[in-house]
Scaffold this motif. Structure first.
Motif, PDB file in Angstrom:
ATOM      1  N   ARG A  74      20.346  42.951  31.782  1.00 26.25           N
ATOM      2  CA  ARG A  74      21.306  43.910  32.347  1.00 26.25           C
ATOM      3  C   ARG A  74      20.556  45.035  33.050  1.00 26.25           C
ATOM      4  O   ARG A  74      20.884  45.431  34.162  1.00 26.25           O
ATOM      5  CB  ARG A  74      22.218  44.455  31.246  1.00 26.25           C
ATOM      6  CG  ARG A  74      23.249  45.445  31.748  1.00 26.25           C
ATOM      7  CD  ARG A  74      24.200  45.939  30.660  1.00 26.25           C
ATOM      8  NE  ARG A  74      23.504  46.427  29.495  1.00 26.25           N
ATOM      9  CZ  ARG A  74      23.693  45.964  28.251  1.00 26.25           C
ATOM     10  NH1 ARG A  74      24.551  45.011  28.017  1.00 26.25           N
ATOM     11  NH2 ARG A  74      23.010  46.481  27.241  1.00 26.25           N
ATOM     12  N   TRP A  75      19.500  45.546  32.425  1.00 30.99           N
ATOM     13  CA  TRP A  75      18.725  46.637  33.012  1.00 30.99           C
ATOM     14  C   TRP A  75      18.121  46.202  34.353  1.00 30.99           C
ATOM     15  O   TRP A  75      18.192  46.916  35.338  1.00 30.99           O
ATOM     16  CB  TRP A  75      17.632  47.088  32.035  1.00 30.99           C
ATOM     17  CG  TRP A  75      16.837  48.238  32.540  1.00 30.99           C
ATOM     18  CD1 TRP A  75      17.179  49.556  32.491  1.00 30.99           C
ATOM     19  CD2 TRP A  75      15.560  48.175  33.190  1.00 30.99           C
ATOM     20  NE1 TRP A  75      16.196  50.319  33.067  1.00 30.99           N
ATOM     21  CE2 TRP A  75      15.189  49.493  33.505  1.00 30.99           C
ATOM     22  CE3 TRP A  75      14.707  47.139  33.536  1.00 30.99           C
ATOM     23  CZ2 TRP A  75      13.984  49.798  34.146  1.00 30.99           C
ATOM     24  CZ3 TRP A  75      13.516  47.440  34.174  1.00 30.99           C
ATOM     25  CH2 TRP A  75      13.173  48.764  34.476  1.00 30.99           C
ATOM     26  N   TRP A  76      17.527  44.991  34.383  1.00 28.36           N
ATOM     27  CA  TRP A  76      16.919  44.493  35.618  1.00 28.36           C
ATOM     28  C   TRP A  76      17.955  44.313  36.727  1.00 28.36           C
ATOM     29  O   TRP A  76      17.685  44.581  37.895  1.00 28.36           O
ATOM     30  CB  TRP A  76      16.172  43.179  35.392  1.00 28.36           C
ATOM     31  CG  TRP A  76      14.757  43.409  34.951  1.00 28.36           C
ATOM     32  CD1 TRP A  76      14.227  43.137  33.731  1.00 28.36           C
ATOM     33  CD2 TRP A  76      13.707  43.986  35.732  1.00 28.36           C
ATOM     34  NE1 TRP A  76      12.908  43.517  33.698  1.00 28.36           N
ATOM     35  CE2 TRP A  76      12.552  44.043  34.922  1.00 28.36           C
ATOM     36  CE3 TRP A  76      13.617  44.471  37.030  1.00 28.36           C
ATOM     37  CZ2 TRP A  76      11.353  44.539  35.362  1.00 28.36           C
ATOM     38  CZ3 TRP A  76      12.407  44.983  37.479  1.00 28.36           C
ATOM     39  CH2 TRP A  76      11.296  45.008  36.641  1.00 28.36           C
ATOM     40  N   ARG A  77      19.157  43.844  36.361  1.00 28.29           N
ATOM     41  CA  ARG A  77      20.211  43.694  37.385  1.00 28.29           C
ATOM     42  C   ARG A  77      20.511  45.039  38.044  1.00 28.29           C
ATOM     43  O   ARG A  77      20.697  45.112  39.258  1.00 28.29           O
ATOM     44  CB  ARG A  77      21.492  43.127  36.767  1.00 28.29           C
ATOM     45  CG  ARG A  77      21.472  41.633  36.584  1.00 28.29           C
ATOM     46  CD  ARG A  77      22.840  41.085  36.238  1.00 28.29           C
ATOM     47  NE  ARG A  77      23.451  41.670  35.061  1.00 28.29           N
ATOM     48  CZ  ARG A  77      23.235  41.259  33.810  1.00 28.29           C
ATOM     49  NH1 ARG A  77      22.414  40.253  33.572  1.00 28.29           N
ATOM     50  NH2 ARG A  77      23.843  41.844  32.802  1.00 28.29           N
ATOM     51  N   ALA A 127      30.284  47.148  20.520  1.00 26.84           N
ATOM     52  CA  ALA A 127      28.866  47.200  20.188  1.00 26.84           C
ATOM     53  C   ALA A 127      28.067  46.490  21.275  1.00 26.84           C
ATOM     54  O   ALA A 127      28.192  45.296  21.467  1.00 26.84           O
ATOM     55  CB  ALA A 127      28.615  46.549  18.838  1.00 26.84           C
ATOM     56  N   SER A 128      27.267  47.256  21.978  1.00 26.29           N
ATOM     57  CA  SER A 128      26.470  46.692  23.059  1.00 26.29           C
ATOM     58  C   SER A 128      25.116  46.262  22.516  1.00 26.29           C
ATOM     59  O   SER A 128      24.491  46.977  21.751  1.00 26.29           O
ATOM     60  CB  SER A 128      26.273  47.733  24.152  1.00 26.29           C
ATOM     61  OG  SER A 128      25.432  47.237  25.144  1.00 26.29           O
ATOM     62  N   ASN A 129      24.696  45.107  22.938  1.00 29.93           N
ATOM     63  CA  ASN A 129      23.363  44.657  22.585  1.00 29.93           C
ATOM     64  C   ASN A 129      22.404  45.117  23.669  1.00 29.93           C
ATOM     65  O   ASN A 129      22.699  44.974  24.855  1.00 29.93           O
ATOM     66  CB  ASN A 129      23.325  43.134  22.481  1.00 29.93           C
ATOM     67  CG  ASN A 129      24.156  42.629  21.332  1.00 29.93           C
ATOM     68  OD1 ASN A 129      24.221  43.258  20.290  1.00 29.93           O
ATOM     69  ND2 ASN A 129      24.809  41.511  21.536  1.00 29.93           N
ATOM     70  N   ILE A 145      20.642  53.718  35.526  1.00 36.41           N
ATOM     71  CA  ILE A 145      19.427  52.982  35.167  1.00 36.41           C
ATOM     72  C   ILE A 145      18.900  53.389  33.792  1.00 36.41           C
ATOM     73  O   ILE A 145      18.530  52.541  32.983  1.00 36.41           O
ATOM     74  CB  ILE A 145      18.322  53.194  36.238  1.00 36.41           C
ATOM     75  CG1 ILE A 145      18.808  52.738  37.619  1.00 36.41           C
ATOM     76  CG2 ILE A 145      17.026  52.483  35.844  1.00 36.41           C
ATOM     77  CD1 ILE A 145      19.185  51.290  37.721  1.00 36.41           C
ATOM     78  N   GLN A 146      18.903  54.689  33.527  1.00 37.47           N
ATOM     79  CA  GLN A 146      18.342  55.174  32.259  1.00 37.47           C
ATOM     80  C   GLN A 146      19.173  54.739  31.047  1.00 37.47           C
ATOM     81  O   GLN A 146      18.700  54.779  29.930  1.00 37.47           O
ATOM     82  CB  GLN A 146      18.171  56.701  32.287  1.00 37.47           C
ATOM     83  CG  GLN A 146      19.461  57.490  32.339  1.00 37.47           C
ATOM     84  CD  GLN A 146      20.029  57.689  33.737  1.00 37.47           C
ATOM     85  OE1 GLN A 146      19.658  56.997  34.670  1.00 37.47           O
ATOM     86  NE2 GLN A 146      20.935  58.636  33.868  1.00 37.47           N
ATOM     87  N   GLU A 147      20.414  54.282  31.273  1.00 34.81           N
ATOM     88  CA  GLU A 147      21.267  53.871  30.158  1.00 34.81           C
ATOM     89  C   GLU A 147      21.562  52.368  30.151  1.00 34.81           C
ATOM     90  O   GLU A 147      22.140  51.858  29.196  1.00 34.81           O
ATOM     91  CB  GLU A 147      22.588  54.650  30.222  1.00 34.81           C
ATOM     92  CG  GLU A 147      22.383  56.151  30.085  1.00 34.81           C
ATOM     93  CD  GLU A 147      23.659  56.934  30.366  1.00 34.81           C
ATOM     94  OE1 GLU A 147      24.748  56.351  30.271  1.00 34.81           O
ATOM     95  OE2 GLU A 147      23.549  58.120  30.672  1.00 34.81           O
ATOM     96  N   ALA A 148      21.205  51.678  31.208  1.00 32.91           N
ATOM     97  CA  ALA A 148      21.608  50.284  31.385  1.00 32.91           C
ATOM     98  C   ALA A 148      21.051  49.339  30.323  1.00 32.91           C
ATOM     99  O   ALA A 148      21.675  48.320  30.023  1.00 32.91           O
ATOM    100  CB  ALA A 148      21.209  49.795  32.770  1.00 32.91           C
ATOM    101  N   TYR A 149      19.913  49.642  29.752  1.00 34.40           N
ATOM    102  CA  TYR A 149      19.341  48.767  28.733  1.00 34.40           C
ATOM    103  C   TYR A 149      20.245  48.708  27.501  1.00 34.40           C
ATOM    104  O   TYR A 149      20.450  47.662  26.914  1.00 34.40           O
ATOM    105  CB  TYR A 149      17.932  49.249  28.354  1.00 34.40           C
ATOM    106  CG  TYR A 149      17.321  48.482  27.207  1.00 34.40           C
ATOM    107  CD1 TYR A 149      16.951  47.145  27.355  1.00 34.40           C
ATOM    108  CD2 TYR A 149      17.127  49.086  25.970  1.00 34.40           C
ATOM    109  CE1 TYR A 149      16.397  46.438  26.304  1.00 34.40           C
ATOM    110  CE2 TYR A 149      16.569  48.388  24.914  1.00 34.40           C
ATOM    111  CZ  TYR A 149      16.218  47.069  25.081  1.00 34.40           C
ATOM    112  OH  TYR A 149      15.674  46.358  24.037  1.00 34.40           O
ATOM    113  N   ARG A 150      20.817  49.839  27.126  1.00 38.91           N
ATOM    114  CA  ARG A 150      21.618  49.915  25.902  1.00 38.91           C
ATOM    115  C   ARG A 150      23.130  49.940  26.136  1.00 38.91           C
ATOM    116  O   ARG A 150      23.887  49.682  25.220  1.00 38.91           O
ATOM    117  CB  ARG A 150      21.238  51.155  25.107  1.00 38.91           C
ATOM    118  CG  ARG A 150      19.829  51.152  24.618  1.00 38.91           C
ATOM    119  CD  ARG A 150      19.669  52.061  23.412  1.00 38.91           C
ATOM    120  NE  ARG A 150      18.308  52.191  22.997  1.00 38.91           N
ATOM    121  CZ  ARG A 150      17.594  51.263  22.374  1.00 38.91           C
ATOM    122  NH1 ARG A 150      18.123  50.106  22.126  1.00 38.91           N
ATOM    123  NH2 ARG A 150      16.355  51.483  22.031  1.00 38.91           N
TER     124      ARG A 150
END
Length: 174
Positions: free
Chosen positions: A13-16, A6-8, A62-67
């Motif tokens: 993470r997105w900014w990295r 389960a990813s938070n 990038i489009q998936e890195a947030y989740r």
């Protein structure tokens, strides 16, 4: 490394991923090092019925890195590259994410029935330690050898079969 699936969601993470500059971090992955790692995959597959697949990726999409975390990305790639689609369910994916400095091993159910997650975790931790000391290629070559040894332990063959279910060529995703 095996971790909670389960990813938070994570802005950090997105900014990295957004700020990651591949040219500064991927210098080690030359044409020659890719060829040597491909040879390492070929050697790791000798003497057993398993399949080893190596993917190196600069950063999460990038489009998936947030989740999506690296474990989830590795599982997606395990499916996308059909590593699960081996005759005896003995495919093993090694996924390296350069930006996150993470390494994941996803093993199919055939080999997972024999090898505990702690063994895969120990292999990942050892390789990540080597990568942290700027010995990326050497650490990955050693990891490939260790995975091959594990597969030989449970799926040993006196003579290698003709052909290959999966390509040995290292996949590099920019």
């Amino acid at each position: 490394m095996v971790e909670d699936n389960a990813s938070n969601p994570s802005f950090a993470r997105w900014w990295r991923q957004v700020l990651f500059v591949p040219l500064l971090h991927s210098k080690w992955l030359t044409t020659e090092s890719k060829a040597r790692l491909t040879d390492g995959v070929t050697r790791a597959e000798r003497g057993h019925r398993g399949e080893v697949f190596l993917i190196v990726e600069n950063h999460l999409p990038i489009q998936e890195a947030y989740r999506m975390n690296c474990r989830e990305r590795a599982i997606d790639l395990f499916s996308e590259y059909r590593v699960w689609d081996t005759e005896e369910n003995t495919g093993v994916l090694i996924y390296v994410n350069i930006c996150e400095r993470k390494l994941e091993i996803v093993a199919d159910r055939g080999i997972s029935a024999h090898v505990s997650p702690t063994v895969w975790n120990a292999m990942c931790e050892k390789a990540v330690s080597g990568i942290a000391t700027q010995k990326t290629e050497e650490s990955l070559a050693e990891l490939l050898d260790e995975v091959g040894q594990v597969l030989r332990q449970y799926y040993h063959l006196e003579r290698d079969p003709e052909g290959n279910e999966l390509s040995d060529t290292v996949v590099f995703l920019k």
